[in-house]
Design a protein around this motif. Sequence first.
Motif, mmCIF file in Angstrom:
data_model
loop_
_atom_site.group_PDB
_atom_site.id
_atom_site.type_symbol
_atom_site.label_atom_id
_atom_site.label_comp_id
_atom_site.label_asym_id
_atom_site.label_seq_id
_atom_site.Cartn_x
_atom_site.Cartn_y
_atom_site.Cartn_z
ATOM 1 N N SER A 67 -46.109 33.571 1.806
ATOM 2 C CA SER A 67 -46.291 34.817 2.262
ATOM 3 C C SER A 67 -46.001 36.060 1.398
ATOM 4 C CB SER A 67 -45.476 35.262 3.656
ATOM 5 O OG SER A 67 -44.195 35.565 2.997
ATOM 6 N N LEU A 68 -47.013 37.082 1.667
ATOM 7 C CA LEU A 68 -46.713 38.177 0.731
ATOM 8 C C LEU A 68 -45.217 38.977 0.978
ATOM 9 C CD1 LEU A 68 -47.984 40.545 -1.048
ATOM 10 C CD2 LEU A 68 -48.570 41.628 0.952
ATOM 11 N N ALA A 70 -42.423 37.139 1.425
ATOM 12 C CA ALA A 70 -41.614 36.278 0.543
ATOM 13 C C ALA A 70 -41.827 36.470 -1.062
ATOM 14 C CB ALA A 70 -41.946 35.005 0.833
ATOM 15 N N ASP A 71 -43.105 36.983 -1.483
ATOM 16 C CA ASP A 71 -43.010 37.263 -2.638
ATOM 17 C C ASP A 71 -42.343 38.783 -2.697
ATOM 18 O OD1 ASP A 71 -44.592 35.266 -3.165
ATOM 19 O OD2 ASP A 71 -46.552 36.508 -3.059
ATOM 20 N N VAL A 72 -42.494 39.678 -2.004
ATOM 21 C CA VAL A 72 -41.834 40.897 -2.237
ATOM 22 C C VAL A 72 -40.221 40.702 -2.070
ATOM 23 C CG1 VAL A 72 -41.631 43.138 -0.996
ATOM 24 C CG2 VAL A 72 -43.783 42.252 -1.215
ATOM 25 N N MET A 73 -39.917 39.863 -1.158
ATOM 26 C CA MET A 73 -38.458 39.595 -1.106
ATOM 27 C C MET A 73 -37.948 39.161 -2.588
ATOM 28 S SD MET A 73 -38.411 37.971 2.579
ATOM 29 C CE MET A 73 -36.683 37.129 2.597
ATOM 30 N N LEU A 74 -38.619 38.252 -2.968
ATOM 31 C CA LEU A 74 -38.242 37.687 -4.277
ATOM 32 C C LEU A 74 -38.164 38.399 -5.396
ATOM 33 C CD1 LEU A 74 -37.422 34.753 -5.496
ATOM 34 C CD2 LEU A 74 -39.695 34.490 -6.039
ATOM 35 N N LEU A 75 -39.357 39.330 -5.533
ATOM 36 C CA LEU A 75 -39.164 40.414 -6.763
ATOM 37 C C LEU A 75 -38.633 41.388 -6.421
ATOM 38 C CD1 LEU A 75 -43.370 40.310 -7.096
ATOM 39 C CD2 LEU A 75 -41.601 39.307 -8.529
ATOM 40 N N THR A 76 -37.922 41.848 -5.273
ATOM 41 C CA THR A 76 -37.233 43.121 -5.077
ATOM 42 C C THR A 76 -35.770 42.723 -4.864
ATOM 43 O OG1 THR A 76 -37.675 43.197 -2.787
ATOM 44 C CG2 THR A 76 -39.228 44.317 -4.076
ATOM 45 N N GLY A 77 -35.304 41.517 -4.178
ATOM 46 C CA GLY A 77 -34.327 41.083 -3.862
ATOM 47 C C GLY A 77 -34.015 41.893 -2.422
ATOM 48 N N LEU A 78 -34.904 42.314 -1.668
ATOM 49 C CA LEU A 78 -34.571 42.912 -0.518
ATOM 50 C C LEU A 78 -34.906 41.802 0.520
ATOM 51 C CD1 LEU A 78 -37.133 45.963 -0.293
ATOM 52 C CD2 LEU A 78 -34.588 46.147 -0.526
ATOM 53 N N ALA A 80 -35.730 40.419 4.618
ATOM 54 C CA ALA A 80 -36.903 40.713 5.380
ATOM 55 C C ALA A 80 -36.609 41.754 6.208
ATOM 56 C CB ALA A 80 -37.138 39.427 6.371
ATOM 57 N N GLU A 81 -35.512 41.877 6.835
ATOM 58 C CA GLU A 81 -35.048 43.115 7.624
ATOM 59 C C GLU A 81 -35.090 44.290 6.850
ATOM 60 O OE1 GLU A 81 -33.063 40.113 7.198
ATOM 61 O OE2 GLU A 81 -33.572 39.178 8.944
ATOM 62 N N GLU A 82 -34.616 44.593 5.621
ATOM 63 C CA GLU A 82 -34.817 45.579 4.728
ATOM 64 C C GLU A 82 -36.284 45.888 4.821
ATOM 65 O OE1 GLU A 82 -30.717 45.273 2.076
ATOM 66 O OE2 GLU A 82 -32.439 44.086 1.462
ATOM 67 N N ILE A 83 -37.168 45.083 4.395
ATOM 68 C CA ILE A 83 -38.480 45.290 4.174
ATOM 69 C C ILE A 83 -39.207 45.834 5.435
ATOM 70 C CG2 ILE A 83 -40.818 44.329 3.830
ATOM 71 C CD1 ILE A 83 -39.588 42.351 1.763
ATOM 72 N N ASP A 84 -38.798 45.166 6.530
ATOM 73 C CA ASP A 84 -39.076 45.837 7.925
ATOM 74 C C ASP A 84 -38.498 47.028 8.358
ATOM 75 O OD1 ASP A 84 -40.549 43.336 8.361
ATOM 76 O OD2 ASP A 84 -39.131 42.337 9.562
ATOM 77 N N ALA A 85 -37.287 47.408 7.955
ATOM 78 C CA ALA A 85 -36.766 48.670 8.236
ATOM 79 C C ALA A 85 -37.448 49.908 7.457
ATOM 80 C CB ALA A 85 -35.258 48.615 7.731
ATOM 81 N N VAL A 86 -38.164 49.504 6.260
ATOM 82 C CA VAL A 86 -38.906 50.371 5.589
ATOM 83 C C VAL A 86 -40.310 50.488 5.831
ATOM 84 C CG1 VAL A 86 -37.295 50.921 3.656
ATOM 85 C CG2 VAL A 86 -38.987 49.198 3.339
ATOM 86 N N GLY A 87 -40.851 49.984 6.839
ATOM 87 C CA GLY A 87 -42.111 50.040 7.505
ATOM 88 C C GLY A 87 -42.934 48.541 7.259
ATOM 89 N N ILE A 89 -44.870 44.998 5.857
ATOM 90 C CA ILE A 89 -45.793 44.894 4.922
ATOM 91 C C ILE A 89 -47.310 44.694 5.717
ATOM 92 C CG2 ILE A 89 -46.688 43.270 3.068
ATOM 93 C CD1 ILE A 89 -44.008 42.651 2.321
ATOM 94 N N ASP A 90 -48.103 45.367 5.143
ATOM 95 C CA ASP A 90 -49.410 45.253 5.785
ATOM 96 C C ASP A 90 -50.199 44.335 5.264
ATOM 97 O OD1 ASP A 90 -48.730 47.011 7.898
ATOM 98 O OD2 ASP A 90 -49.294 48.897 6.831
ATOM 99 N N ALA A 91 -50.636 43.233 5.576
ATOM 100 C CA ALA A 91 -51.467 42.135 4.882
ATOM 101 C C ALA A 91 -52.054 41.398 5.926
ATOM 102 C CB ALA A 91 -50.548 41.401 4.063
#
Length: 91
Positions: A67-68, A70-78, A80-87, A89-91
């Motif tokens: 998933s996108l 998962a890619d963002v998590m791997l690249l940023t170290g964030l 899933a909860e942190e990604i959701d907290a900042v809005g 991912i729309d994909a």
Amino acid sequence: MGTTTGVSRQSPLKVDPETDKLISQGAHFLGVTKKDLVAEAVRAYLEQRREELRAGMIAAMKVLDGSLKADVMLLTGLTAEEIDAVGGIDA
């Protein structure tokens, strides 16, 4: 690492001067090349830490679900909860 022609190329390994001195001395007194000493040392080190290596690979595979997010998590170290907290991912 093989190339498309099947020929391996060597890569330079850069180490600090103190480590290079240790490698040189060790290779000299063991009667092997620096290249062979480093190769054997890396194999032994990774063998000793096999379980840590395995755990790291399993953790990475759990993140890589295609998933996108998962890619963002791997690249940023964030997480899933942190990604959701900042809005999220729309994909």
